[in-house]
Write a protein that holds these residues in place. Structure first.
Motif: not given
Ligand SMILES: Nc1nc2c(ncn2[C@@H]2O[C@H](COP(=O)(O)OP(=O)(O)OP(=O)(O)O)[C@@H](O)[C@H]2O)c(=O)[nH]1
Ligand SMILES: C=C(OP(=O)(O)O)C(=O)O
Length: 232
Positions: A11-13, A17-21, A63, A84, A88-89, A92, A113-114, A189
């Motif tokens: 899964p990848v958002k 929005r990704a990797k905000s931390r 996804v 999707e 949320g995650l 997905a 995890q991606a 992260d």
């Molecule tokens: N397709 C999809 N992937 C998601 C979604 N929410 C989170 N992810 C992915 O799942 C993994 C873990 O998500 P998070 O820890 O929430 O987000 P992150 O981008 O890794 O890190 P932060 O933004 O720092 O929390 C990451 O690869 C995200 O891109 C979603 O709603 N849809």
């Protein structure tokens, strides 16, 4: 079970929005949001490439709502799913698993995890083999999260990703996989996670982005060898 071949959902958002931390870290070494998105995309690409090189991985679906991520995934040979459902995650992940299950009702389906830029195909295969077709998971480096979740053969994935996911997967009967596969647990992260992944050996794309961010020519690829630039 002699040999297990799994189908993975990654899964990848959206990159925005990704990797905000990590973006908020004092110095992720790659500057502005655009460079950050480039680093995230590089980590995804290295993760997908390594997963597809693992001899116990049959198919990978990514996804994602982000077309750039979808394109990068397809270039590596994965299938991208960009439609999707909301939720949320975990929604997905369930969606990706349902698509794989429809193709093969007896498949062993996992979630990966991606953000594993140091992932070694051999280590991923070793972790999958250790599961031996049982529902199992690999915790992240800190031990509280999950980087790989494997469903039982023909079973549902039942993902519980999010804060405290290792405990949640344990509580729902998944076997904790602990073994000599550090790159499977090395998700990124934070800046410290990135340094840990660097020490393990970054994949070609991630190494290249970080090196260029520092004005150096990368000579390091995921096939091994020491990077030729300073640690992040
Ligand atoms: N397709 C999809 N992937 C998601 C979604 N929410 C989170 N992810 C992915 O799942 C993994 C873990 O998500 P998070 O820890 O929430 O987000 P992150 O981008 O890794 O890190 P932060 O933004 O720092 O929390 C990451 O690869 C995200 O891109 C979603 O709603 N849809
Ligand atoms: C979503 C998870 O990971 P992270 O928050 O580290 O991306 C998790 O470990 O379940």
């Amino acid at each position: 079970m002699s040999s297990v071949h799994v189908d993975l959902v990654i899964p990848v958002k959206s990159l925005a929005r990704a990797k905000s931390r990590l973006l908020g870290a004092a110095d992720s070494g790659v500057g502005d949001a655009g460079a950050h998105a480039t680093l995230v995309l590089a980590m995804v690409t290295d993760t997908v490439r390594a997963a597809l090189h693992a001899d116990t991985v049959r198919r990978v679906v990514v996804v994602t709502p982000d077309p750039l991520v979808a394109l990068a995934a397809e270039r590596e040979g994965a299938r991208a799913l960009c439609d999707e459902p909301a939720g949320g995650l975990n929604a997905a992940l369930r969606y990706g698993a349902s698509v794989l299950r429809a193709d093969d009702p007896g498949a062993v389906i996992g979630a990966l995890q991606a953000d594993l830029p140091a992932l070694r195909p051999t280590e991923l295969s070793a972790a999958i083999a250790a599961a031996a077709g049982r529902r199992a998971f690999c915790p992240d480096r800190q031990g509280g999260g999950t980087t790989l979740l494997l469903g039982a053969r023909g079973g549902t994935l039942r993902p519980h990703f999010g804060p405290g996911s290792a405990a949640a997967h344990l509580a729902t009967g998944a076997l904790l996989l602990a073994g000599p596969w550090p790159t499977v647990g090395s998700d990124v992260d934070s800046e410290d996670d990135l340094r840990d992944a660097y020490r393990l050996g970054l994949g070609e794309h991630t190494a290249g982005v970080l090196a260029r961010a520092r004005g150096l020519a990368p000579v390091h690829g995921w096939r091994g060898g020491a990077p030729a630039y300073d640690a992040p």
